[in-house]
Design a protein around this motif. Structure first.
Motif, short mmCIF file in Angstrom:
data_model
loop_
_atom_site.label_atom_id
_atom_site.label_comp_id
_atom_site.label_asym_id
_atom_site.label_seq_id
_atom_site.Cartn_x
_atom_site.Cartn_y
_atom_site.Cartn_z
N MET A 1 -34.29 34.76 -9.12
CA MET A 1 -35.62 34.25 -9.28
C MET A 1 -36.31 34.25 -7.91
O MET A 1 -35.73 33.85 -6.93
CB MET A 1 -35.57 32.85 -9.86
N ILE A 2 -37.54 34.67 -7.87
CA ILE A 2 -38.31 34.74 -6.63
C ILE A 2 -39.19 33.51 -6.52
O ILE A 2 -39.90 33.16 -7.46
CB ILE A 2 -39.16 36.02 -6.60
N ASP A 3 -39.11 32.87 -5.37
CA ASP A 3 -39.93 31.68 -5.13
C ASP A 3 -41.34 32.12 -4.77
O ASP A 3 -41.56 32.88 -3.83
CB ASP A 3 -39.32 30.86 -3.99
N ARG A 4 -42.33 31.64 -5.50
CA ARG A 4 -43.72 32.04 -5.27
C ARG A 4 -44.31 31.38 -4.02
O ARG A 4 -45.36 31.80 -3.55
CB ARG A 4 -44.57 31.70 -6.48
N ASN A 5 -43.65 30.37 -3.48
CA ASN A 5 -44.17 29.68 -2.30
C ASN A 5 -43.80 30.37 -1.00
O ASN A 5 -44.31 30.01 0.06
CB ASN A 5 -43.69 28.24 -2.26
N PRO A 8 -45.59 36.25 1.78
CA PRO A 8 -45.34 37.64 1.37
C PRO A 8 -44.73 38.44 2.51
O PRO A 8 -45.06 38.27 3.67
CB PRO A 8 -46.73 38.16 1.02
#
Length: 175
Positions: A1-5, A8
């Motif tokens: 799962m990739i943390d959106r916080n 980039p």
């Protein structure tokens, strides 16, 4: 799962511009030298020479970045901003960079403490040399004890400046 916080990450294959790679360290040293134009009123030298600190931080952080002759133009700019006799920082910074090059050729590995010791010797050399140049060019009987607090503050501030240069360096090399 990739943390959106998370911030980039740049895409692979993108490179920063040449100006960003080569110009950022020079601009930061020049901005550090321009700190002397701030309106600070003191009876003795109290403000650390930020141009010297940033130059030392970049030189010890990224040894491959500059040659020893870079002390001439950056020292000239620092002399013009600080009001020191023209040629004092040019001479002192160039000799300091040559000395750091000589020390680096002798050392195989360097630790953080060795960098701090090298920076301490360079700071004492440059500030004592600045007192000498001020004395011989008509600055009056300036004693070395007068700049001792400035030397101490500058030496103690060096780790903070290295950390800030490392942050700027991370931005500099990111695409």
């Amino acid at each position: 799962m990739i943390d959106r916080n998370l911030p980039p990450v740049p895409r692979l294959g993108r490179h920063p511009s040449r100006w960003r790679l080569a110009g950022t360290p020079v601009v930061t040293v020049m901005l550090g030298s321009m700190m002397t134009i701030l309106p600070v009123i003191a009876q003795s030298p109290a403000m650390p020479p930020f141009g010297l600190l940033i130059l030392l931080a970049w030189r010890l952080l990224r040894p491959e970045l500059w040659r020893a002759w870079v002390g001439l133009p950056l020292g000239l700019f620092d002399d013009m901003m600080s009001g020191q006799p023209i040629g004092s920082a040019m001479f002192l910074w160039t000799v300091m960079l040559i000395g750091i090059d000589a020390i680096e050729h002798r050392l195989v590995w360097r630790s953080y403490r060795q960098d701090w010791l090298i920076a301490t010797m360079a700071i004492i050399f440059c500030l004592a040399g600045g007192v000498f140049f001020a004395r011989i060019t008509g600055g009056g009987p300036v004693k070395l004890l007068l700049v001792a607090p400035q030397m101490l503050w500058t030496i103690l501030l060096f780790p903070f400046v290295v950390r800030q240069c490392a942050r700027i360096d991370r931005w500099r090399v990111m695409a």
